[in-house]
Design a protein around this motif. Structure first.
Motif, PDB file in Angstrom:
ATOM      1  N   VAL A   1      86.854   9.335  33.822  1.00  0.00           N
ATOM      2  CA  VAL A   1      87.071  10.419  34.775  1.00  0.00           C
ATOM      3  C   VAL A   1      85.948  11.450  34.682  1.00  0.00           C
ATOM      4  O   VAL A   1      85.436  11.936  35.699  1.00  0.00           O
ATOM      5  N   THR A   2      85.537  11.762  33.464  1.00  0.00           N
ATOM      6  CA  THR A   2      84.449  12.736  33.282  1.00  0.00           C
ATOM      7  C   THR A   2      83.137  12.198  33.814  1.00  0.00           C
ATOM      8  O   THR A   2      82.353  12.936  34.437  1.00  0.00           O
ATOM      9  N   VAL A   3      82.869  10.915  33.579  1.00  0.00           N
ATOM     10  CA  VAL A   3      81.636  10.308  34.091  1.00  0.00           C
ATOM     11  C   VAL A   3      81.610  10.375  35.611  1.00  0.00           C
ATOM     12  O   VAL A   3      80.583  10.713  36.223  1.00  0.00           O
ATOM     13  N   PHE A   4      82.734  10.044  36.223  1.00  0.00           N
ATOM     14  CA  PHE A   4      82.777  10.069  37.691  1.00  0.00           C
ATOM     15  C   PHE A   4      82.635  11.492  38.219  1.00  0.00           C
ATOM     16  O   PHE A   4      81.915  11.732  39.183  1.00  0.00           O
ATOM     17  N   ARG A   5      83.301  12.451  37.560  1.00  0.00           N
ATOM     18  CA  ARG A   5      83.314  13.817  38.080  1.00  0.00           C
ATOM     19  C   ARG A   5      82.004  14.547  37.844  1.00  0.00           C
ATOM     20  O   ARG A   5      81.562  15.311  38.705  1.00  0.00           O
ATOM     21  N   ARG A   6      81.355  14.295  36.702  1.00  0.00           N
ATOM     22  CA  ARG A   6      80.164  15.081  36.358  1.00  0.00           C
ATOM     23  C   ARG A   6      78.845  14.344  36.569  1.00  0.00           C
ATOM     24  O   ARG A   6      77.794  14.994  36.637  1.00  0.00           O
ATOM     25  N   VAL A   7      78.886  13.028  36.676  1.00  0.00           N
ATOM     26  CA  VAL A   7      77.643  12.273  36.842  1.00  0.00           C
ATOM     27  C   VAL A   7      77.554  11.658  38.234  1.00  0.00           C
ATOM     28  O   VAL A   7      76.575  11.861  38.963  1.00  0.00           O
ATOM     29  N   VAL A   8      78.567  10.904  38.615  1.00  0.00           N
ATOM     30  CA  VAL A   8      78.511  10.156  39.871  1.00  0.00           C
ATOM     31  C   VAL A   8      78.758  11.057  41.076  1.00  0.00           C
ATOM     32  O   VAL A   8      77.993  11.033  42.049  1.00  0.00           O
ATOM     33  N   LEU A   9      79.819  11.839  41.021  1.00  0.00           N
ATOM     34  CA  LEU A   9      80.203  12.633  42.184  1.00  0.00           C
ATOM     35  C   LEU A   9      79.128  13.618  42.639  1.00  0.00           C
ATOM     36  O   LEU A   9      78.894  13.744  43.851  1.00  0.00           O
ATOM     37  N   PRO A  10      78.453  14.344  41.736  1.00  0.00           N
ATOM     38  CA  PRO A  10      77.390  15.238  42.225  1.00  0.00           C
ATOM     39  C   PRO A  10      76.267  14.519  42.950  1.00  0.00           C
ATOM     40  O   PRO A  10      75.617  15.107  43.822  1.00  0.00           O
ATOM     41  N   MET A  11      76.014  13.245  42.601  1.00  0.00           N
ATOM     42  CA  MET A  11      74.937  12.500  43.257  1.00  0.00           C
ATOM     43  C   MET A  11      75.382  11.888  44.579  1.00  0.00           C
ATOM     44  O   MET A  11      74.565  11.345  45.321  1.00  0.00           O
ATOM     45  N   LEU A  12      76.672  11.981  44.890  1.00  0.00           N
ATOM     46  CA  LEU A  12      77.201  11.404  46.119  1.00  0.00           C
ATOM     47  C   LEU A  12      77.335  12.426  47.238  1.00  0.00           C
ATOM     48  O   LEU A  12      77.940  12.122  48.268  1.00  0.00           O
ATOM     49  N   ARG A  13      76.793  13.605  47.062  1.00  0.00           N
ATOM     50  CA  ARG A  13      77.041  14.669  48.030  1.00  0.00           C
ATOM     51  C   ARG A  13      76.660  14.322  49.464  1.00  0.00           C
ATOM     52  O   ARG A  13      77.425  14.632  50.388  1.00  0.00           O
ATOM     53  N   PRO A  14      75.516  13.703  49.747  1.00  0.00           N
ATOM     54  CA  PRO A  14      75.198  13.415  51.156  1.00  0.00           C
ATOM     55  C   PRO A  14      76.202  12.484  51.820  1.00  0.00           C
ATOM     56  O   PRO A  14      76.551  12.667  52.988  1.00  0.00           O
ATOM     57  N   VAL A  15      76.690  11.482  51.074  1.00  0.00           N
ATOM     58  CA  VAL A  15      77.582  10.499  51.678  1.00  0.00           C
ATOM     59  C   VAL A  15      78.968  11.079  51.963  1.00  0.00           C
ATOM     60  O   VAL A  15      79.489  10.916  53.075  1.00  0.00           O
ATOM     61  N   PRO A  16      79.634  11.748  51.013  1.00  0.00           N
ATOM     62  CA  PRO A  16      80.916  12.380  51.368  1.00  0.00           C
ATOM     63  C   PRO A  16      80.800  13.404  52.490  1.00  0.00           C
ATOM     64  O   PRO A  16      81.735  13.552  53.283  1.00  0.00           O
ATOM     65  N   ALA A  17      79.661  14.093  52.556  1.00  0.00           N
ATOM     66  CA  ALA A  17      79.482  15.043  53.654  1.00  0.00           C
ATOM     67  C   ALA A  17      79.475  14.317  54.991  1.00  0.00           C
ATOM     68  O   ALA A  17      80.096  14.761  55.965  1.00  0.00           O
ATOM     69  N   THR A  18      78.796  13.168  55.041  1.00  0.00           N
ATOM     70  CA  THR A  18      78.780  12.373  56.268  1.00  0.00           C
ATOM     71  C   THR A  18      80.166  11.865  56.601  1.00  0.00           C
ATOM     72  O   THR A  18      80.624  11.942  57.747  1.00  0.00           O
ATOM     73  N   ALA A  19      80.850  11.310  55.610  1.00  0.00           N
ATOM     74  CA  ALA A  19      82.201  10.795  55.842  1.00  0.00           C
ATOM     75  C   ALA A  19      83.149  11.913  56.278  1.00  0.00           C
ATOM     76  O   ALA A  19      84.029  11.695  57.121  1.00  0.00           O
ATOM     77  N   THR A  20      82.977  13.102  55.727  1.00  0.00           N
ATOM     78  CA  THR A  20      83.828  14.230  56.107  1.00  0.00           C
ATOM     79  C   THR A  20      83.686  14.543  57.587  1.00  0.00           C
ATOM     80  O   THR A  20      84.684  14.733  58.304  1.00  0.00           O
ATOM     81  N   ILE A  21      82.458  14.580  58.074  1.00  0.00           N
ATOM     82  CA  ILE A  21      82.234  14.891  59.479  1.00  0.00           C
ATOM     83  C   ILE A  21      82.836  13.813  60.369  1.00  0.00           C
ATOM     84  O   ILE A  21      83.520  14.100  61.365  1.00  0.00           O
ATOM     85  N   LEU A  22      82.596  12.552  60.030  1.00  0.00           N
ATOM     86  CA  LEU A  22      83.094  11.462  60.860  1.00  0.00           C
ATOM     87  C   LEU A  22      84.621  11.436  60.896  1.00  0.00           C
ATOM     88  O   LEU A  22      85.234  11.230  61.945  1.00  0.00           O
TER      89      LEU A  22
END
Length: 287
Positions: A191-212
């Protein structure tokens, strides 16, 4: 014979150069025709009086009454309550889809097995397989969620998880595994790896999915009409009710003003986040 070949080659080259030069103008004309004209029709009709709006055309109103029409719609059309209803559905849907979809995509991207390949295929199948409205309504009735905001949120979660899984999985595969391994060596759990390592690097993609997702859920009438009916008022359902009422059949200026008031929040979000949409699509889906 050689002379004819040279003439044909020169003509083909000239046509190619002319086509290249005309291409921007042709594309601009198509965009204006397909997008600009309908938007202009909505804007000018919303600013007209009732008499001028009976026959919608592209002409300017004699006197602009856009603000007055928006105020009338805001009060008589019960826009604040419908706006709140849309937020009650949209915000939890977007949050849930992003959280669960990103976590599922991370697992599917990091585990290269036959089972995960099958699960990934099933996960993105929702993009091409439309949900059956009748089956969804019957299932919600069995679960006691028909006509509720929770049932509507659950339907949207099931519909849009495929989109998030598709975008995020491709992007996660471009993230070096060594970053996650370094965090695990420091004692970080999954959970920590996903929240602190992976998730911050995924910002452009969730932003796109949020808009769509916001675009679809905010403007959806079909599923909202069958699932919640009239028990929860959202902006599209309220617009459908207002436009169908006998009192508003001839008030086209008010209907178009309602369309503008309903679209303004999404237009503002798109204007701010358009760069993230492009970067998210090219970073996730293409890769």
């Amino acid at each position: 014979m050689n002379g004819w070949i040279r003439v044909a080659s020169a003509a083909a080259l000239a046509l190619g150069l002319a086509a290249c030069r005309l291409q921007p103008f042709v594309v601009t004309a198509l965009v204006v025709s397909l997008i600009g004209i309908p938007l202009w029709l909505v804007a000018v009709t919303a600013g007209k009086s009732q008499g001028e709006a009976l026959t919608p055309d592209l002409s300017l109103p004699t006197e602009w009454q856009l603000l007055e029409n928006l105020k009338t719609v805001w009060g008589d059309g019960e826009v604040p309550a419908a706006f709140l209803g849309s937020l009650v559905v949209v915000v939890p849907t977007v949050f849930g889809v992003l959280v669960f979809g990103s976590m599922a995509a991370w697992v599917l991207a990091r585990r290269a097995t036959r089972l995960t390949a099958v699960l990934y295929a099933l996960g993105i199948s929702g993009i091409v397989l439309p949900p059956a409205a009748v089956t969804v309504v019957l299932l919600l009735r069995q679960l006691g969620l028909a006509g509720s905001a929770g049932g509507m949120i659950g339907v949207y979660l099931g519909i849009h998880l495929s989109t998030v899984i598709f975008f995020v999985t491709g992007f996660v595969r471009t993230i070096p595994v060594s970053l996650e391994e370094a965090a695990q060596l420091d004692g970080a759990g999954p959970v920590t790896v996903f929240r602190r390592v992976v998730l911050p690097m995924l910002r452009p993609v969730p932003a796109t999915a949020t808009i769509l997702i916001c675009l679809y859920v905010w403007n959806d009438v079909f599923h909202a009409f069958f699932v919640v009916g009239g028990r929860l008022d959202t902006l599209p359902l309220n617009l459908f009710r207002v436009a169908s009422a006998g009192l508003h059949l001839d008030n086209r200026h008010l209907i178009f003003a309602y369309v503008i008031s309903m679209s303004l929040p999404l237009v503002a979000v798109l204007a701010v986040a358009q760069r993230r949409i492009i970067s998210g699509i090219t970073s996730g889906a293409v890769k």
